[in-house]
Design an enzyme around this catalytic site. Structure first.
Site, short mmCIF file in Angstrom:
data_model
loop_
_atom_site.label_atom_id
_atom_site.label_comp_id
_atom_site.label_asym_id
_atom_site.label_seq_id
_atom_site.Cartn_x
_atom_site.Cartn_y
_atom_site.Cartn_z
N ARG A 227 39.00 -33.15 19.49
CA ARG A 227 40.48 -33.21 19.48
C ARG A 227 40.99 -33.84 20.77
O ARG A 227 41.89 -34.68 20.74
CB ARG A 227 41.02 -31.79 19.30
CG ARG A 227 42.54 -31.65 19.28
CD ARG A 227 42.85 -30.22 18.86
NE ARG A 227 44.19 -29.78 19.21
CZ ARG A 227 45.27 -29.95 18.44
NH1 ARG A 227 45.16 -30.61 17.30
NH2 ARG A 227 46.45 -29.48 18.80
N TYR B 284 50.04 -51.49 35.23
CA TYR B 284 50.83 -52.10 36.31
C TYR B 284 49.96 -53.03 37.16
O TYR B 284 50.33 -54.17 37.45
CB TYR B 284 51.44 -51.00 37.18
CG TYR B 284 52.17 -51.54 38.40
CD1 TYR B 284 53.48 -51.99 38.30
CD2 TYR B 284 51.53 -51.60 39.64
CE1 TYR B 284 54.15 -52.49 39.41
CE2 TYR B 284 52.19 -52.11 40.76
CZ TYR B 284 53.49 -52.56 40.63
OH TYR B 284 54.14 -53.06 41.72
#
Length: 297
Positions: free
Chosen positions: A246, A290
């Protein structure tokens, strides 16, 4: 313990608590009751000093702060119930602060590890089933109990989604990807009918989607055995659990551009607080994007 059974019944019927929650509350309250019994007293007669001493013993034993906080929360809920029922007059957990949980690194599998795992099931009846189970756990991020509780009627292969009941009985629609859809289609066409008819079981309302070798709904222990077998084959002993699959689902989604709000809805969390653990991954990805894209990074 006075009112213990009534408290558990209250959690189940009034609070619609999940089986996992009921198990955790029951285990925590019984543990503190044993602690008080060893002191020659009872849980109903505990005072604040007893609770603080108990929490300190848990911490000294090396248990995590999250564990001690959960145990304290269980006791608070129980004493609140006892006070409302007139069994106790004072709450011994009042004003006891929870510990700041340790910041843990997320445990997840790499994409290569997941792909290696998903390649393991063979083309036998059980292998076809097991591949569908693994593809669903990793491909949707649903909890193990949600998978076990899936009924055949919860699957919509044509539209490509499953309907999960959710941790608190709140159904949600979860999309399934192409790999999971393909694995499920083969399972329901080839493997599931053979397993269902092995002991003469027939399709009926509420029939389970995933069944064991006797054609019955999987138990939690049965599913663990399946995962353990593949963990050993993949060299992932101690690292492969339904929760780690998960978590791997969530981390890989974030790494590929998913936002936390969408992920929250897919995983069935009620609020964003539960998603805080994934912020470290999200922030890391933002910084990476970035650095790679800004002209003056």
């Amino acid at each position: 313990m006075l009112q213990f059974d009534a408290f558990m019944d209250y959690l189940k019927k009034d609070k619609n608590a999940s089986e996992n929650t009921l198990t955790a509350y029951g285990r925590d309250i019984r543990a503190f009751d044993r602690y008080m019994s060893d002191k020659g007293s009872s849980i109903e007669k505990a005072n604040k000093t007893d609770v603080v001493s108990y929490i300190m013993e848990i911490n000294k034993a090396g248990r995590s702060k999250a564990t001690s906080n959960r145990k304290l929360a269980s006791l608070r809920a129980y004493y609140g119930f006892l006070i409302r029922g007139g069994v106790c007059k004072e709450d011994p957990t009042t004003d006891i602060r929870t510990s700041r949980a340790d910041r843990r690194e997320l445990e997840f599998l790499s994409l290569a590890e997941v792909e290696g795992l998903l390649d393991l099931p063979d083309d036998s009846i059980k292998g076809i089933r097991d591949r569908a189970i693994l593809e669903i756990l990793y491909g949707t991020g649903i909890m193990v109990m949600e998978l076990i509780e899936l009924n055949y009627s919860d699957l919509n292969l044509r539209m490509g989604f499953i309907t999960c009941s959710g941790a608190h009985g709140k159904p949600r629609i979860v999309p399934i990807g192409s790999y999971a859809k393909q694995a499920l289609a083969r399972y329901v066409q080839e493997s599931r009918p053979a397993l269902m008819h092995r002991n003469g079981n027939r399709e009926a309302a509420g029939s389970p989607l995933f069944v064991n070798y006797t054609g019955e709904r999987f138990t939690r222990q049965g599913l663990w055995k399946v995962l353990t077998r593949y963990a050993e084959a993949a060299g992932l002993e101690g690292r492969l659990t339904p929760h780690i699959l998960r978590t791997s689902f969530a981390v890989h989604m974030i790494q590929n551009g998913a936002d936390l709000k969408t992920l929250q809805e897919l995983m069935g969390y009620d609020d964003m607080q539960a998603m805080q653990v994934y912020l470290q991954v999200s922030k890391s990805r933002i910084k990476d994007v970035y650095d790679k894209t800004h002209p003056r990074a």
